[in-house]
Scaffold this active site. Sequence first.
Site, PDB file in Angstrom:
ATOM      1  N   HIS A  89       0.884  -1.176   0.000  1.00 52.04           N
ATOM      2  CA  HIS A  89       0.000   0.000   0.000  1.00 52.04           C
ATOM      3  C   HIS A  89       0.921   1.224   0.000  1.00 52.04           C
ATOM      4  O   HIS A  89       1.983   1.193   0.640  1.00 52.04           O
ATOM      5  CB  HIS A  89      -0.824   0.134   1.270  1.00 52.04           C
ATOM      6  CG  HIS A  89      -1.808  -0.958   1.553  1.00 52.04           C
ATOM      7  ND1 HIS A  89      -1.456  -2.130   2.157  1.00 52.04           N
ATOM      8  CD2 HIS A  89      -3.148  -1.020   1.370  1.00 52.04           C
ATOM      9  CE1 HIS A  89      -2.533  -2.877   2.321  1.00 52.04           C
ATOM     10  NE2 HIS A  89      -3.574  -2.235   1.843  1.00 52.04           N
ATOM     11  N   ASP A 114       2.170   2.128   3.417  1.00 48.48           N
ATOM     12  CA  ASP A 114       3.078   1.196   4.112  1.00 48.48           C
ATOM     13  C   ASP A 114       4.517   1.570   3.795  1.00 48.48           C
ATOM     14  O   ASP A 114       5.390   1.476   4.656  1.00 48.48           O
ATOM     15  CB  ASP A 114       3.014  -0.262   3.615  1.00 48.48           C
ATOM     16  CG  ASP A 114       1.663  -0.840   3.398  1.00 48.48           C
ATOM     17  OD1 ASP A 114       0.757  -0.477   4.134  1.00 48.48           O
ATOM     18  OD2 ASP A 114       1.544  -1.691   2.486  1.00 48.48           O
TER      19      ASP A 114
HETATM   20  C1  XUL Z   1      -7.691  -6.265   4.524  1.00 53.68           C
HETATM   21  C2  XUL Z   1      -6.933  -6.713   3.343  1.00 53.68           C
HETATM   22  C3  XUL Z   1      -6.088  -5.703   2.683  1.00 53.68           C
HETATM   23  C4  XUL Z   1      -6.044  -5.817   1.195  1.00 53.68           C
HETATM   24  C5  XUL Z   1      -5.298  -4.691   0.512  1.00 53.68           C
HETATM   25  O1  XUL Z   1      -8.413  -7.263   5.149  1.00 53.68           O
HETATM   26  O2  XUL Z   1      -6.981  -7.861   2.987  1.00 53.68           O
HETATM   27  O3  XUL Z   1      -4.812  -5.778   3.213  1.00 53.68           O
HETATM   28  O4  XUL Z   1      -5.495  -7.015   0.792  1.00 53.68           O
HETATM   29  O5  XUL Z   1      -5.754  -3.457   0.848  1.00 53.68           O
END
Ligand code: XUL
Length: 436
Positions: free
Chosen positions: A101, A104
Amino acid sequence: MTEYFAGVKTIKYEGPDSKNPLAFKHYNPKKKVLGKTMAEHLRFAVCYWHSMKGGGGDPFGVATRIMPWNEGSDEMEIAENTMRANFEFIEKLGVDYWCFHDRDISPEGKTLSESNARLDRIVKLARKLQSDKGIKLLWGTANLFSNPRYMSGASTNPDPHVFAYACAQVKKAMEATKELKGEGYVFWGGREGYDTLLNTDMGRELDHLAQFLHLAVDYKKTIRFGGQFYIEPKPKEPTTHQYDSDAAACHAFLQKYKLDKHLKLNIEANHATLAGHTFQHELQYAADNGILGSIDANRGDLLLGWDTDQFPTNLYDTTLAMYVLLKSGGFTTGGLNFDAKVRRQSIDPVDLFHAHIGGMDAFARGLNSAAKLVSSKAIDKHVKKRYAGWDKDLGKQIESGKMTLAKLEQIVLAKGEPKPQSGRQELLENILNDYI
Ligand code: XUL
Ligand code: CO
């Protein structure tokens, strides 16, 4: 250059008799299975948020896992050290991909411009490390759920100013993903959902979610980003009712808003069970509808009711997942991303290796068993037999649309009662056990 995982050498395949905990017993990346190598089938990815950033904090206590890369003179230096640790880890593990992300990899600044400049700095480093180490990006995404501005949703926020912010963040995250040659981009609807309908215009919020995705599709064309878009279903947590609740709900949504040509699904095992389905069910639904894109590989705990994101170790789950995947033709742009975190008490860097080795071996075993099941047709032939009537006269005529209710009534009047047939569930469960 600091070595963060000193004492751990590159993880090698040593075979099922090895007693070395830092070796693969089943994942042999070069081994061919049904014409492709294990690495080509499984396309493992390390996820940045849990593996590099997860501290083990929970609602009852602060972080327990203080990692050596969490040190530096300021938050940007820590971010750079974390990125270096990420690539050292992935290289030693022998995985080809990673996922992230935006927030992150690079901490949010005081303004959007500062956040964007910070992201540019970290993406530059990530790009260099990717090419130095031959590691690729499976997918990128934007975190549209942690900052308090998104407490009432991102694209489904009642305030269009927040919608605009989410769009700006996705624009930048997509650019970063393109810069890193990402093969995909994920939309998980973080806080796109509601806690009570008393304050929510659900119809309007869903329209806005679709509009947001259309804007992203348009921008993808504008910047010529060639990666695959995915939407990731999850039924609850953080909101009581998430809009992208399961594969079928996502599919209906994508079709209603004419987005089905643009997005496939990223199916996560723990989200499937939270939705009251099996992992296999969600994968099969996606495969049957041509929208199986990628997988977030993990598992839940049926004794706890939330998204525990544990590493996958259940061989039934990995076998059945690989069975569906192999029968649907396998991954193209997608892969198996370990959206999984080590437990709060697993406080050593080496625990990350144990977790990933276990998950990779579990999927390698799943692949081996599933390949044998596919080749032998041990299950297929029973399913084919069960539906055999549909390949004969009556079934064929119904399937081809040549029948009417009146004609079918005549047939039943002439033929009488259908003969019941056993579903053979126990036999099939025994066959599955023979292959695991
Ligand atoms: C949350 C989840 C996230 C997604 C990406 O439950 O799975 O980490 O994979 O945003
Ligand atoms: Co996920």
